[in-house]
Write an enzyme that holds these catalytic residues in place. Structure first.
Site, mmCIF file in Angstrom:
data_model
loop_
_atom_site.group_PDB
_atom_site.id
_atom_site.type_symbol
_atom_site.label_atom_id
_atom_site.label_comp_id
_atom_site.label_asym_id
_atom_site.label_seq_id
_atom_site.Cartn_x
_atom_site.Cartn_y
_atom_site.Cartn_z
ATOM 1 N N ARG A 159 51.117 82.999 15.888
ATOM 2 C CA ARG A 159 50.804 81.640 16.363
ATOM 3 C C ARG A 159 49.314 81.535 16.692
ATOM 4 O O ARG A 159 48.668 80.538 16.391
ATOM 5 C CB ARG A 159 51.653 81.379 17.617
ATOM 6 C CG ARG A 159 51.619 79.959 18.116
ATOM 7 C CD ARG A 159 52.589 79.754 19.265
ATOM 8 N NE ARG A 159 53.971 79.927 18.888
ATOM 9 C CZ ARG A 159 54.696 79.049 18.194
ATOM 10 N NH1 ARG A 159 54.162 77.925 17.786
ATOM 11 N NH2 ARG A 159 55.952 79.287 17.900
ATOM 12 N N HIS A 165 56.575 61.570 22.121
ATOM 13 C CA HIS A 165 57.829 62.318 22.270
ATOM 14 C C HIS A 165 58.979 61.323 22.404
ATOM 15 O O HIS A 165 58.898 60.384 23.204
ATOM 16 C CB HIS A 165 57.756 63.229 23.498
ATOM 17 C CG HIS A 165 58.996 64.041 23.665
ATOM 18 N ND1 HIS A 165 59.255 65.159 22.885
ATOM 19 C CD2 HIS A 165 60.067 63.880 24.472
ATOM 20 C CE1 HIS A 165 60.427 65.654 23.225
ATOM 21 N NE2 HIS A 165 60.937 64.900 24.184
ATOM 22 N N ASN A 178 50.167 62.897 22.389
ATOM 23 C CA ASN A 178 51.403 63.253 21.687
ATOM 24 C C ASN A 178 52.404 62.127 21.892
ATOM 25 O O ASN A 178 52.342 61.392 22.873
ATOM 26 C CB ASN A 178 51.972 64.551 22.264
ATOM 27 C CG ASN A 178 53.229 65.000 21.527
ATOM 28 O OD1 ASN A 178 53.295 64.934 20.293
ATOM 29 N ND2 ASN A 178 54.245 65.441 22.258
ATOM 30 N N GLU A 182 58.179 53.443 18.636
ATOM 31 C CA GLU A 182 57.081 54.415 18.482
ATOM 32 C C GLU A 182 55.924 53.774 17.736
ATOM 33 O O GLU A 182 54.758 53.936 18.105
ATOM 34 C CB GLU A 182 57.560 55.650 17.708
ATOM 35 C CG GLU A 182 58.652 56.423 18.427
ATOM 36 C CD GLU A 182 59.031 57.728 17.734
ATOM 37 O OE1 GLU A 182 58.385 58.105 16.741
ATOM 38 O OE2 GLU A 182 59.983 58.374 18.200
ATOM 39 N N THR A 193 48.998 68.603 27.837
ATOM 40 C CA THR A 193 48.483 69.685 28.685
ATOM 41 C C THR A 193 49.255 70.952 28.304
ATOM 42 O O THR A 193 50.039 70.940 27.360
ATOM 43 C CB THR A 193 48.656 69.347 30.181
ATOM 44 O OG1 THR A 193 50.031 69.083 30.415
ATOM 45 C CG2 THR A 193 47.812 68.155 30.579
ATOM 46 N N LEU A 232 54.790 72.240 27.616
ATOM 47 C CA LEU A 232 55.365 71.520 26.476
ATOM 48 C C LEU A 232 55.965 70.181 26.918
ATOM 49 O O LEU A 232 56.714 70.128 27.901
ATOM 50 C CB LEU A 232 56.453 72.394 25.824
ATOM 51 C CG LEU A 232 57.169 71.806 24.620
ATOM 52 C CD1 LEU A 232 56.241 71.726 23.424
ATOM 53 C CD2 LEU A 232 58.415 72.612 24.286
HETATM 54 C C1 GAR Z 1 58.832 61.045 15.813
HETATM 55 O O1 GAR Z 1 60.034 60.382 16.025
HETATM 56 C C2 GAR Z 1 58.311 61.683 17.083
HETATM 57 O O2 GAR Z 1 58.717 60.981 18.214
HETATM 58 C C3 GAR Z 1 58.938 63.051 17.028
HETATM 59 O O3 GAR Z 1 58.895 63.404 15.684
HETATM 60 C C4 GAR Z 1 59.051 62.236 14.888
HETATM 61 C C5 GAR Z 1 58.061 62.277 13.751
HETATM 62 O O4 GAR Z 1 58.263 61.207 12.879
HETATM 63 N N1 GAR Z 1 58.198 63.973 17.824
HETATM 64 C C6 GAR Z 1 58.748 64.963 18.533
HETATM 65 O O5 GAR Z 1 59.932 65.184 18.545
HETATM 66 C C7 GAR Z 1 57.751 65.800 19.330
HETATM 67 N N2 GAR Z 1 58.408 66.619 20.283
HETATM 68 P P1 GAR Z 1 57.135 60.738 11.878
HETATM 69 O O6 GAR Z 1 56.683 61.987 11.129
HETATM 70 O O7 GAR Z 1 57.830 59.783 10.966
HETATM 71 O O8 GAR Z 1 56.046 60.113 12.683
#
Ligand code: GAR
Length: 223
Positions: free
Chosen positions: A75, A119, A117, A184, A151, A154
């Site tokens: 990583r 979520h 980010n 979103e 930050t 996670l």
């Molecule tokens: C989104 O729904 C976002 O909220 C989630 O991944 C998806 C990506 O969709 N993120 C997470 O789960 C982060 N922990 P996209 O590639 O179509 O934007």
């Protein structure tokens, strides 16, 4: 500071990290294209070279990079390579848009205060994966999505903006996810716009908008 005559205006530079379909990346790229966000998408980078979102960015003439995490021995090694690649594009803000990687502390420290980010939950509820199913299983009446500063913990870091959706009795994880994603695509461009215009900052581990501390949950956008 005044710009010397004849020198073009330098727009804030956004680098977007994705792992999958890139629908949030597109929502931000469209807001940039329409002029709603006064910035430039400098690059879209994915840890999965086959990610569908990369092709969508390429179709829009956005510089794209696939950097396969499987080709690195750890990583830490991957994150060092990723930082180098990101820094080539000199971002003002780093936008994680479905970037499904746990980040090393060095990575987070490098971009802290300029890394956002999204979520899919009303954080602090449901950090981690399978958030939609977990909200249904818990019998919650609402679910949603949060944009937050990143930050070292996670799915933590000060919340900026949230949008909630009602959970209906007949919802399954798939259709709930669809409704959450619609939100979103509304809230992420808003948060990025606030950041690049200088209205949104992180200070002392708090998110401030126009100099005022945002509520713990972030600004709540009602449906
Ligand atoms: C989104 O729904 C976002 O909220 C989630 O991944 C998806 C990506 O969709 N993120 C997470 O789960 C982060 N922990 P996209 O590639 O179509 O934007």
């Amino acid at each position: 500071m005044m710009r010397p005559p004849g020198e073009p205006e330098k727009k804030p530079r956004i680098v977007i990290l994705i792992s999958g379909s890139g629908s949030n990346m597109l929502a931000i790229a469209e807001a940039v294209k329409s002029g709603d966000i006064d910035a430039e998408v400098a690059a879209v980078i994915s840890n999965r070279p086959e990610a569908a979102g990369l092709q969508k960015a390429r179709d829009r003439d956005i510089p794209c990079v696939g950097l396969d995490h499987k080709e690195y021995q750890s990583r830490e090694h991957f994150d060092v390579a990723l930082m180098r690649k990101i820094d080539e594009y000199e971002p003002d803000v780093l936008v994680l848009a479905g970037f499904m990687r746990i980040l090393t502390p060095d990575f987070v420290r490098r971009y802290e205060g300029r890394m956002l980010n999204i979520h899919p939950s009303l954080l602090p509820k449901y950090q981690g994966l399978n958030t939609h199913q977990r909200a249904i299983d818990a019998g919650d009446s609402e679910h949603g999505v949060t944009v937050h500063f990143v930050t070292e913990v996670l799915d933590d870091g000060p919340n900026v903006i949230q949008a909630a959706v009602t959970i209906n009795a007949d919802d399954d994880a798939t259709n709930l996810q669809k409704r959450v994603q619609q939100q979103e695509h509304i809230i992420y461009p808003i948060a990025v716009k606030w950041f690049v215009s200088g209205r949104l900052v992180m200070k002392d581990n708090k998110a401030l908008l126009d100099g005022k501390q945002l509520p713990e949950a972030g600004l709540r956008l009602e449906q």
